[in-house]
Design a protein around this motif. Structure first.
Motif, PDB file in Angstrom:
ATOM      1  N   GLY A 167     143.799  90.407  27.782  1.00 51.21           N
ATOM      2  CA  GLY A 167     144.867  90.909  26.920  1.00 51.21           C
ATOM      3  C   GLY A 167     146.084  91.269  27.741  1.00 51.21           C
ATOM      4  N   SER A 168     147.254  91.270  27.084  1.00 53.55           N
ATOM      5  CA  SER A 168     148.492  91.609  27.764  1.00 53.55           C
ATOM      6  C   SER A 168     148.698  93.122  27.763  1.00 53.55           C
ATOM      7  CB  SER A 168     149.684  90.930  27.080  1.00 53.55           C
ATOM      8  OG  SER A 168     150.900  91.361  27.644  1.00 53.55           O
ATOM      9  N   ASP A 169     149.123  93.670  28.923  1.00 52.22           N
ATOM     10  CA  ASP A 169     149.484  95.083  29.017  1.00 52.22           C
ATOM     11  C   ASP A 169     150.986  95.286  28.908  1.00 52.22           C
ATOM     12  OD1 ASP A 169     150.383  94.090  31.414  1.00 52.22           O
ATOM     13  OD2 ASP A 169     149.515  95.685  32.649  1.00 52.22           O
ATOM     14  N   GLY A 170     151.699  94.250  28.447  1.00 51.23           N
ATOM     15  CA  GLY A 170     153.144  94.294  28.348  1.00 51.23           C
ATOM     16  C   GLY A 170     153.845  93.645  29.517  1.00 51.23           C
ATOM     17  N   LEU A 174     145.382  90.855  31.561  1.00 54.66           N
ATOM     18  CA  LEU A 174     144.347  91.506  32.359  1.00 54.66           C
ATOM     19  C   LEU A 174     142.986  91.279  31.710  1.00 54.66           C
ATOM     20  CD1 LEU A 174     146.103  94.940  33.028  1.00 54.66           C
ATOM     21  CD2 LEU A 174     146.010  92.958  34.560  1.00 54.66           C
ATOM     22  N   ASN A 175     141.930  91.293  32.525  1.00 48.68           N
ATOM     23  CA  ASN A 175     140.574  91.083  32.029  1.00 48.68           C
ATOM     24  C   ASN A 175     140.106  92.298  31.221  1.00 48.68           C
ATOM     25  OD1 ASN A 175     140.656  88.728  33.464  1.00 48.68           O
ATOM     26  ND2 ASN A 175     139.191  89.337  35.023  1.00 48.68           N
ATOM     27  N   ALA A 176     139.623  92.050  29.991  1.00 47.01           N
ATOM     28  CA  ALA A 176     139.036  93.101  29.165  1.00 47.01           C
ATOM     29  C   ALA A 176     137.517  92.982  29.100  1.00 47.01           C
ATOM     30  CB  ALA A 176     139.608  93.051  27.757  1.00 47.01           C
ATOM     31  N   ALA A 177     136.997  91.759  29.177  1.00 49.98           N
ATOM     32  CA  ALA A 177     135.555  91.539  29.117  1.00 49.98           C
ATOM     33  C   ALA A 177     135.263  90.117  29.584  1.00 49.98           C
ATOM     34  CB  ALA A 177     135.024  91.753  27.700  1.00 49.98           C
ATOM     35  N   TYR A 178     134.029  89.868  29.997  1.00 51.78           N
ATOM     36  CA  TYR A 178     133.637  88.504  30.353  1.00 51.78           C
ATOM     37  C   TYR A 178     132.140  88.314  30.179  1.00 51.78           C
ATOM     38  CZ  TYR A 178     132.063  90.131  35.039  1.00 51.78           C
ATOM     39  OH  TYR A 178     131.426  90.784  36.072  1.00 51.78           O
ATOM     40  N   ILE A 179     131.752  87.068  30.043  1.00 51.27           N
ATOM     41  CA  ILE A 179     130.352  86.643  30.072  1.00 51.27           C
ATOM     42  C   ILE A 179     130.235  85.630  31.205  1.00 51.27           C
ATOM     43  CG2 ILE A 179     128.448  85.567  28.810  1.00 51.27           C
ATOM     44  CD1 ILE A 179     129.916  86.332  26.217  1.00 51.27           C
ATOM     45  N   ALA A 180     129.314  85.843  32.112  1.00 56.72           N
ATOM     46  CA  ALA A 180     129.163  84.960  33.266  1.00 56.72           C
ATOM     47  C   ALA A 180     127.753  84.382  33.305  1.00 56.72           C
ATOM     48  CB  ALA A 180     129.440  85.714  34.566  1.00 56.72           C
ATOM     49  N   GLY A 181     127.659  83.085  33.636  1.00 57.67           N
ATOM     50  CA  GLY A 181     126.376  82.453  33.901  1.00 57.67           C
ATOM     51  C   GLY A 181     126.193  82.326  35.410  1.00 57.67           C
ATOM     52  N   GLN A 182     125.055  82.765  35.936  1.00 58.61           N
ATOM     53  CA  GLN A 182     124.815  82.782  37.375  1.00 58.61           C
ATOM     54  C   GLN A 182     123.418  82.272  37.688  1.00 58.61           C
ATOM     55  OE1 GLN A 182     125.391  86.969  38.121  1.00 58.61           O
ATOM     56  NE2 GLN A 182     127.627  86.781  38.282  1.00 58.61           N
ATOM     57  N   VAL A 183     123.231  81.826  38.929  1.00 58.89           N
ATOM     58  CA  VAL A 183     121.909  81.424  39.394  1.00 58.89           C
ATOM     59  C   VAL A 183     121.090  82.681  39.661  1.00 58.89           C
ATOM     60  CG1 VAL A 183     120.618  80.141  41.138  1.00 58.89           C
ATOM     61  CG2 VAL A 183     122.873  79.341  40.419  1.00 58.89           C
ATOM     62  N   ASP A 184     119.842  82.709  39.203  1.00 60.03           N
ATOM     63  CA  ASP A 184     119.009  83.915  39.298  1.00 60.03           C
ATOM     64  C   ASP A 184     117.707  83.604  40.033  1.00 60.03           C
ATOM     65  OD1 ASP A 184     118.593  86.687  38.725  1.00 60.03           O
ATOM     66  OD2 ASP A 184     117.161  86.119  37.168  1.00 60.03           O
ATOM     67  N   GLY A 207     141.550 102.811  31.020  1.00 59.63           N
ATOM     68  CA  GLY A 207     142.238 103.262  32.214  1.00 59.63           C
ATOM     69  C   GLY A 207     142.000 102.410  33.435  1.00 59.63           C
ATOM     70  N   SER A 208     141.423 101.221  33.250  1.00 56.27           N
ATOM     71  CA  SER A 208     141.116 100.341  34.383  1.00 56.27           C
ATOM     72  C   SER A 208     141.493  98.911  34.034  1.00 56.27           C
ATOM     73  CB  SER A 208     139.619 100.422  34.727  1.00 56.27           C
ATOM     74  OG  SER A 208     139.266  99.481  35.718  1.00 56.27           O
ATOM     75  N   ASN A 209     141.522  98.056  35.044  1.00 63.85           N
ATOM     76  CA  ASN A 209     141.716  96.619  34.808  1.00 63.85           C
ATOM     77  C   ASN A 209     140.624  95.796  35.476  1.00 63.85           C
ATOM     78  OD1 ASN A 209     142.385  96.856  37.491  1.00 63.85           O
ATOM     79  ND2 ASN A 209     144.360  95.830  37.342  1.00 63.85           N
ATOM     80  N   VAL A 210     139.517  96.468  35.798  1.00 57.56           N
ATOM     81  CA  VAL A 210     138.388  95.801  36.457  1.00 57.56           C
ATOM     82  C   VAL A 210     137.169  95.873  35.542  1.00 57.56           C
ATOM     83  CG1 VAL A 210     136.866  95.753  38.458  1.00 57.56           C
ATOM     84  CG2 VAL A 210     139.272  96.379  38.744  1.00 57.56           C
ATOM     85  N   ALA A 211     136.638  94.716  35.171  1.00 61.43           N
ATOM     86  CA  ALA A 211     135.463  94.669  34.296  1.00 61.43           C
ATOM     87  C   ALA A 211     134.212  95.065  35.068  1.00 61.43           C
ATOM     88  CB  ALA A 211     135.300  93.271  33.705  1.00 61.43           C
ATOM     89  N   THR A 212     133.326  95.802  34.389  1.00 61.43           N
ATOM     90  CA  THR A 212     132.084  96.295  34.977  1.00 61.43           C
ATOM     91  C   THR A 212     130.904  95.713  34.218  1.00 61.43           C
ATOM     92  OG1 THR A 212     133.137  98.376  35.637  1.00 61.43           O
ATOM     93  CG2 THR A 212     130.729  98.350  35.518  1.00 61.43           C
ATOM     94  N   GLU A 213     129.872  95.275  34.934  1.00 63.06           N
ATOM     95  CA  GLU A 213     128.684  94.735  34.279  1.00 63.06           C
ATOM     96  C   GLU A 213     128.036  95.797  33.406  1.00 63.06           C
ATOM     97  OE1 GLU A 213     124.219  93.117  35.401  1.00 63.06           O
ATOM     98  OE2 GLU A 213     125.852  92.724  36.832  1.00 63.06           O
ATOM     99  N   ARG A 214     127.737  95.424  32.146  1.00 63.65           N
ATOM    100  CA  ARG A 214     127.096  96.343  31.200  1.00 63.65           C
ATOM    101  C   ARG A 214     125.694  95.910  30.812  1.00 63.65           C
ATOM    102  NH1 ARG A 214     130.582 100.417  32.179  1.00 63.65           N
ATOM    103  NH2 ARG A 214     132.712  99.897  31.555  1.00 63.65           N
TER     104      ARG A 214
END
Length: 327
Positions: A167-170, A174-184, A207-214
Motif C-alpha cells: 500500500g502507498s503511505d503517500g 510499502l509491504n503490508a503482508a505477504y505469502i511466501a513459498g519456501q523449501v522446507d 507503525g512499521s514497514n517490515v512484515a513479520t511472520e505470523r
C-alpha cells in the motif's frame, strides 16, 4: 516491376489495387512474399531518421486514420501499443511489460506490471473444460541455475515464490503482508521427485514497514501461529499457538481418538513429551468421551516430561481427583 532478375519484385494488381512484393498474386491490400523463396525469413524494416524520434505502424478507418498504433520509440528503446488512440501496453528497454501504462513500480526486476485507474486492477484466469482437473493454473517455478532453461536443485530454506500485498503511505508503496513459498527440508536432487515445501504468512504491524511472520504450514502439514510449528510424530498433526501452546491430534480418523491441549510441552518426533522452556507443564486431554487434566513439575527445556493426571472426568460423569489439596 522486376529487380535484379526477380519477377514481381513489386506488383500492383489491376483488379483491386492490391500490392504484392515478391508475389504476383497478392490476396490482401499488401502481401510480402508468396512462400516460394529459398530463405526461411521475411523481414520488414522501418528505419527512423534519427535516434530521438519513433517508427510507427498506424491502423485507421474513415473516421480516424490513427486509432491503433504500434510505435517504437528510439529515444528510450520502448515499444508501445495504442488501442482506441490510447497507450495500453508498453515494453521498455529492459524487456519489462506494462499493461495500462509503462512499467513504473517494479522493484525487483519483475517482467510484468498491470496498471489501472479508478477501477479494479489485476487479471482473470478462465478455463472452459469438461475435464474435472482442468482449471486456471498459476505456476511459480524456481531453478538455482542462472541459465534460463537449465536446472540446478534448490536447497532447504530457499524462496520459491512470493505474493506481496503493498500500500502507498503517500510517498511510496510499502509491504503490508505477504505469502511466501519456501523449501522446507533437504532436496535429494537428480530427478528423484523430492521437493518438501512450506507456506509462510506474514503481516506488518502498525507503525512499521517490515512484515513479520505470523503463521507457517510446514512440509508435514503442521501449523505454527506466532512461531514455527513443532516437529512432531508422523502419526499426529499439531497446531502451535505462540511460543509454548500446542493443540495435538491423530491424523487418521479412528476410534479411541484424542485431542490434547498442552502448555510448555511438545510431542516430539520420537513419541515423547518434552519441555519447551525450563518451567512447569500442563495438559488437557479429550479422550474416551471424558477429560483428563495433567501437570508436570518444572523441568529443563528439551528434556522428557512425565505427566501426572490430577483431575479426571469420565464419560459417565465419574470424577477422580489425585492426591493434593482441594481448594
Amino acid at each position: 516491376v522486376e529487380a535484379s532478375g526477380e519477377a514481381n519484385a513489386l506488383f500492383v494488381q489491376g483488379s483491386d489495387g492490391a500490392v504484392g512484393i515478391g508475389t504476383g498474386s497478392p490476396s490482401s491490400a499488401l502481401q510480402i512474399g508468396d512462400g516460394s523463396g529459398s530463405s526461411d525469413n521475411t523481414i520488414v524494416r522501418v528505419i527512423g531518421g534519427n535516434s530521438s524520434g519513433y517508427s510507427q505502424y498506424q491502423f485507421g478507418d474513415s473516421d480516424n486514420n490513427a486509432m491503433g498504433k504500434l510505435q517504437y520509440n528510439h529515444s528510450d528503446n520502448s515499444l508501445k501499443t495504442f488501442v482506441n488512440n490510447a497507450d495500453v501496453m508498453t515494453i521498455n528497454s529492459s524487456g519489462q511489460l506494462g499493461i495500462g501504462a509503462a512499467p513504473g513500480t517494479v522493484r525487483e526486476s519483475q517482467k510484468l506490471e498491470v496498471v489501472t485507474s479508478a477501477d479494479y486492477g489485476g487479471a482473470v484466469l478462465s478455463t472452459w473444460s469438461t475435464a474435472a482437473l482442468e482449471s486456471p493454473l498459476l505456476d511459480f517455478n524456481r531453478s538455482k541455475s542462472a541459465t534460463i532453461g537449465t536446472h540446478t536443485a534448490v536447497a532447504d530454506n530457499d524462496n520459491l515464490g512470493w505474493i506481496v500485498f503493498r500500500g502507498s503511505d503517500g510517498v511510496e508503496f510499502l509491504n503490508a503482508a505477504y505469502i511466501a513459498g519456501q523449501v522446507d527440508g533437504a532436496v535429494t536432487g537428480g530427478g528423484t521427485n523430492d521437493m518438501p515445501g512450506r507456506l509462510v504468512f506474514a503481516t506488518t504491524p502498525d507503525g512499521s514497514n517490515v512484515a513479520t511472520e505470523r503463521m507457517r504450514i510446514d512440509s508435514a502439514g503442521n501449523v505454527g501461529i506466532g512461531q514455527a510449528p513443532f516437529a512432531t510424530h508422523d502419526n499426529y498433526a499439531t497446531l502451535r499457538l505462540g511460543g509454548n501452546g500446542q493443540l495435538l491430534t491423530q491424523k487418521a480418523v479412528q476410534v479411541s481418538s484424542l485431542v490434547i491441549i498442552s502448555n510448555n510441552a511438545q510431542y516430539d518426533t520420537d513419541g515423547s513429551w518434552e519441555y519447551v522452556s525450563t518451567d512447569e507443564a500442563t495438559q488437557l486431554i479429550f479422550r474416551h468421551g471424558g477429560y483428563e487434566f495433567g501437570t508436570a513439575p518444572s523441568g529443563t527445556a528439551g528434556n522428557d516430561i512425565t505427566f501426572t493426571n490430577r483431575f479426571v472426568i469420565a464419560e459417565a460423569g465419574d470424577v477422580t481427583v489425585s492426591t493434593g489439596n482441594l481448594v
